[in-house]
Design a protein around this motif. Sequence first.
Motif, PDB file in Angstrom:
ATOM      1  N   THR A  69     -23.133   4.237 -64.818  1.00 47.06           N
ATOM      2  CA  THR A  69     -23.042   5.699 -64.823  1.00 47.06           C
ATOM      3  C   THR A  69     -24.258   6.360 -64.179  1.00 47.06           C
ATOM      4  O   THR A  69     -24.426   7.565 -64.267  1.00 47.06           O
ATOM      5  CB  THR A  69     -22.914   6.209 -66.268  1.00 47.06           C
ATOM      6  N   ARG A  73     -24.020   9.498 -62.003  1.00 49.86           N
ATOM      7  CA  ARG A  73     -23.533  10.724 -62.651  1.00 49.86           C
ATOM      8  C   ARG A  73     -22.587  11.493 -61.737  1.00 49.86           C
ATOM      9  O   ARG A  73     -22.681  12.717 -61.569  1.00 49.86           O
ATOM     10  CB  ARG A  73     -24.689  11.669 -63.004  1.00 49.86           C
ATOM     11  N   PRO A 121     -15.860   9.786 -60.321  1.00 55.21           N
ATOM     12  CA  PRO A 121     -16.525   8.557 -60.764  1.00 55.21           C
ATOM     13  C   PRO A 121     -16.202   7.338 -59.897  1.00 55.21           C
ATOM     14  O   PRO A 121     -15.118   7.249 -59.308  1.00 55.21           O
ATOM     15  CB  PRO A 121     -15.978   8.367 -62.185  1.00 55.21           C
ATOM     16  N   GLN A 161     -18.177   3.526 -63.416  1.00 51.67           N
ATOM     17  CA  GLN A 161     -18.347   4.762 -64.183  1.00 51.67           C
ATOM     18  C   GLN A 161     -17.041   5.137 -64.886  1.00 51.67           C
ATOM     19  O   GLN A 161     -17.043   5.621 -66.021  1.00 51.67           O
ATOM     20  CB  GLN A 161     -18.810   5.893 -63.269  1.00 51.67           C
ATOM     21  N   ILE A 196     -22.930  10.141 -70.269  1.00 52.73           N
ATOM     22  CA  ILE A 196     -21.481  10.237 -70.046  1.00 52.73           C
ATOM     23  C   ILE A 196     -20.965  11.577 -70.544  1.00 52.73           C
ATOM     24  O   ILE A 196     -20.146  12.232 -69.888  1.00 52.73           O
ATOM     25  CB  ILE A 196     -20.752   9.065 -70.733  1.00 52.73           C
TER      26      ILE A 196
END
Lengths: 259, 183
Positions: A66, A69, A73, A77, B58
Amino acid sequence: MATEAAHGAETVEHAAGTGLSFHPMDQFMIKPLFGDGAVGMFTITNATLWMFICILAIIAVMVLGTSRRAIIPSRSQSVAELAYGFIYKMVEDVTGKDGLKYFPYIMTLFMFIVFSNFLGLIPMSFTTTSHIAVTWVLALCVFLGVTILGFVKNGVHFLGLFWVTSAPLALRPILAVIEIISYFVRPVSHSIRLAGNVMAGHAVMKVFAGFAALAIVSPVSIVAITAIYGLEVLVAFIQAYVFTILTCVYLKDALHPAH
Amino acid sequence: MAVEPIQEEMAGICVDAHGSAIGMPQLCGEWIPNQIFWLIITLVVIFFVLSRIALPRIASVLAERQGTITNDISAAEELKRQAKDAEAAYEKALADARAEAQTIAQKTRDEIKAKLDAATAEADAKIAGKAAESEKVLAEIRASAVESVEAVAKDTAEAIVAAFGTSADRAAIDAAVANRMKG
């Protein structure tokens, strides 16, 4: 003790004599990584190694995956977001909004179990979740955490969990006994379910692998190993899911003890 | 059968002389504290990695994405609204133009009608004037014709009287003719 060991050795000898040797449980042995000494509490063993690999795998997916960011994605991710969304929604659906505080703990349990289960499916690897000692600690953490949380949040009202007010008064004491027994059986079933499933699958694969030494049955046994392996892939995920959702259910009982 | 001498350092509660497990390794007490210790370390590490780094990250990514989607949707709605407004304005302009065209056409029609009416009236008046004039001329012609007839009658009467061999008095003939014509 020595005679017992000798007897064990003898049976193995007999089995080896026929050309077949089954050691389905040897894969679960704890061995020191360095040297042949006894396994003490702090010895670095194969269990330590695979737990460490599990941490690395979780970091790889959840942190490195991830790191960009991205709004759109990447694959890793997506996997991390999927896992996050899956558990987040589970906690929200089962325990309600006030259970979301405990989401990181449940996520920790789920990630550890699911990664251990899948890493354990790599041939020659060691499956940490096949050990009752591991799953017992996990289940005991949940049990103690949930019980303490229940009393802290609800005080004496938490005992209402055992007093089924919707039942006729005469039945309530009997139901209370049943409820109390089932409550204390929770950590046992919670831990044995996971370890038992994982251990049984791995042991069965090893037994079939033992049969593969016989030329006649080896095709059958290889097909069987493949089939069991497929089943184990399912079991690896489902057991992690079951463990997690039961944790959520127990947490819900602690937060809202009324039936 | 010759049993191999047990290697004391290998064999224990959990392992036999050949390095295989005795019973279930899961139940071997010797191995339990080790696993519990490393498990707790592992869980603590995973918990801190997840709760300090992975989960907030996330969550922020998901929130950001949600925000972006919401913004995009509202922007799209804004654009849609603008398009609708533009369409409404266009429709209105079209209707206005149509109405104006209608008005102009009506006005033009009215003007033309008025002009036409005026011209018709003028023409009518002219025609009436001409007709009256003609009437007058006709009356004059008629009157002069009567006079001529009278003169011709007088002359004819005088000639007839003369033909009979008598000379008649001019004045008497005129009076007689005039008298006859009145009658």
